[in-house]
Design a protein around this motif. Sequence first.
Motif, PDB file in Angstrom:
ATOM      1  N   GLU A  75      -0.098 -38.972 -33.533  1.00 57.54           N
ATOM      2  CA  GLU A  75      -0.057 -40.326 -32.972  1.00 57.54           C
ATOM      3  C   GLU A  75       0.015 -40.289 -31.444  1.00 57.54           C
ATOM      4  OE1 GLU A  75      -0.977 -43.814 -33.532  1.00 57.54           O
ATOM      5  OE2 GLU A  75      -0.563 -42.541 -35.270  1.00 57.54           O
ATOM      6  N   VAL A  77      -0.979 -37.990 -29.437  1.00 57.91           N
ATOM      7  CA  VAL A  77      -2.249 -37.563 -28.862  1.00 57.91           C
ATOM      8  C   VAL A  77      -3.228 -38.740 -28.815  1.00 57.91           C
ATOM      9  CG1 VAL A  77      -4.215 -36.003 -29.085  1.00 57.91           C
ATOM     10  CG2 VAL A  77      -1.916 -35.211 -29.675  1.00 57.91           C
ATOM     11  N   MET A  78      -3.289 -39.454 -29.925  1.00 55.73           N
ATOM     12  CA  MET A  78      -4.155 -40.631 -29.991  1.00 55.73           C
ATOM     13  C   MET A  78      -3.807 -41.609 -28.874  1.00 55.73           C
ATOM     14  SD  MET A  78      -6.290 -40.494 -32.635  1.00 55.73           S
ATOM     15  CE  MET A  78      -6.520 -41.763 -33.863  1.00 55.73           C
ATOM     16  N   TRP A  80      -2.340 -40.973 -26.038  1.00 57.61           N
ATOM     17  CA  TRP A  80      -2.700 -40.429 -24.735  1.00 57.61           C
ATOM     18  C   TRP A  80      -4.194 -40.639 -24.480  1.00 57.61           C
ATOM     19  CZ3 TRP A  80      -5.984 -36.742 -22.731  1.00 57.61           C
ATOM     20  CH2 TRP A  80      -5.813 -36.465 -21.367  1.00 57.61           C
ATOM     21  N   ILE A  81      -4.993 -40.336 -25.480  1.00 54.38           N
ATOM     22  CA  ILE A  81      -6.441 -40.507 -25.330  1.00 54.38           C
ATOM     23  C   ILE A  81      -6.783 -41.990 -25.132  1.00 54.38           C
ATOM     24  CG2 ILE A  81      -8.664 -40.302 -26.488  1.00 54.38           C
ATOM     25  CD1 ILE A  81      -7.653 -37.741 -27.792  1.00 54.38           C
ATOM     26  N   SER A  82      -6.195 -42.835 -25.943  1.00 49.63           N
ATOM     27  CA  SER A  82      -6.434 -44.271 -25.789  1.00 49.63           C
ATOM     28  C   SER A  82      -6.090 -44.725 -24.380  1.00 49.63           C
ATOM     29  CB  SER A  82      -5.580 -45.060 -26.784  1.00 49.63           C
ATOM     30  OG  SER A  82      -5.960 -44.761 -28.096  1.00 49.63           O
ATOM     31  N   GLY A  83      -4.988 -44.187 -23.890  1.00 45.74           N
ATOM     32  CA  GLY A  83      -4.563 -44.530 -22.533  1.00 45.74           C
ATOM     33  C   GLY A  83      -5.631 -44.181 -21.513  1.00 45.74           C
ATOM     34  N   LEU A  84      -6.209 -43.008 -21.662  1.00 47.65           N
ATOM     35  CA  LEU A  84      -7.274 -42.579 -20.750  1.00 47.65           C
ATOM     36  C   LEU A  84      -8.449 -43.542 -20.816  1.00 47.65           C
ATOM     37  CD1 LEU A  84      -8.390 -38.888 -20.613  1.00 47.65           C
ATOM     38  CD2 LEU A  84      -7.478 -40.332 -18.814  1.00 47.65           C
ATOM     39  N   LYS A  85      -8.740 -43.961 -22.022  1.00 49.98           N
ATOM     40  CA  LYS A  85      -9.865 -44.851 -22.202  1.00 49.98           C
ATOM     41  C   LYS A  85      -9.543 -46.267 -21.740  1.00 49.98           C
ATOM     42  CE  LYS A  85     -11.227 -44.049 -26.537  1.00 49.98           C
ATOM     43  NZ  LYS A  85     -12.302 -44.109 -27.572  1.00 49.98           N
ATOM     44  N   GLU A  87      -7.459 -48.332 -22.966  1.00 53.94           N
ATOM     45  CA  GLU A  87      -7.364 -49.281 -24.073  1.00 53.94           C
ATOM     46  C   GLU A  87      -5.977 -49.902 -24.163  1.00 53.94           C
ATOM     47  OE1 GLU A  87      -8.579 -47.093 -27.461  1.00 53.94           O
ATOM     48  OE2 GLU A  87     -10.716 -47.162 -26.929  1.00 53.94           O
TER      49      GLU A  87
END
Lengths: 90, 90
Positions: A75, A77-78, A80-85, A87
């Motif tokens: 969760e 990781v998801m 963190w990635i969403s944050g980069l995007k 979102e």
Amino acid sequence: MGVQKTIKALSDPIRREILELLKAGRLPAGEISNHFPVSGAAISKHLSILREADLIRDTREGKYIYYELNTSVLEEVMLWISGLKGEKHD
Amino acid sequence: MGVQKTIKALSDPIRREILELLKAGRLPAGEISNHFPVSGAAISKHLSILREADLIRDTREGKYIYYELNTSVLEEVMLWISGLKGEKHD
DNA sequence: CTTTCATTTAACCTTTTGGTTAAATATAGT
DNA sequence: ACTATATTTAACCAAAAGGTTAAATGAAAG
């Protein structure tokens, strides 16, 4: 703890395959090992890295040690990635 | 190509910080380098790994080389993780 | 056309990673 | 107690990763 240990654990292809194997259900170390062309000792080390990252949990049952997937740490990781995007999440 | 190169690129903390920096907008290599306590050469290598993974794109503008974030390849990673979690996606 | 500034590449070094085989540990069965 | 089986740990090794400094490249400015 933290996304670092998780992503590091995910960064090896064998370890990712182990997780995929465990998606179907719990398996003893030996079974896991059979799926790969490396020694049992090597797999044991991969398992301990995944366990350290809390991506898997183990329970001894007699002679066998069963490993099972724990996706809860993914969760983070998801997120963190969403944050980069950029979102929004609730 | 592939989730392998992407996750490997993400597995270093400096590289993740670089991506976070670029979230705010494009920056020249030198600016990026200033944020870290390592040599410009080291940052240059990190940048080339991120570029290889297509996580960033670069455009030369005069003396400067600007780097910008490309999040599209993260989609694949998200899907892989979702898959592990046994989630349905359309 | 030479100097300067921004960046990368080369050569090199140390630490980490992922593998091996052999020894240790734990449990079960005889 | 001994033996066999499952798994991990230890000791070791080669390759990869990440850092450094010094040299090379590319573009702009004198």
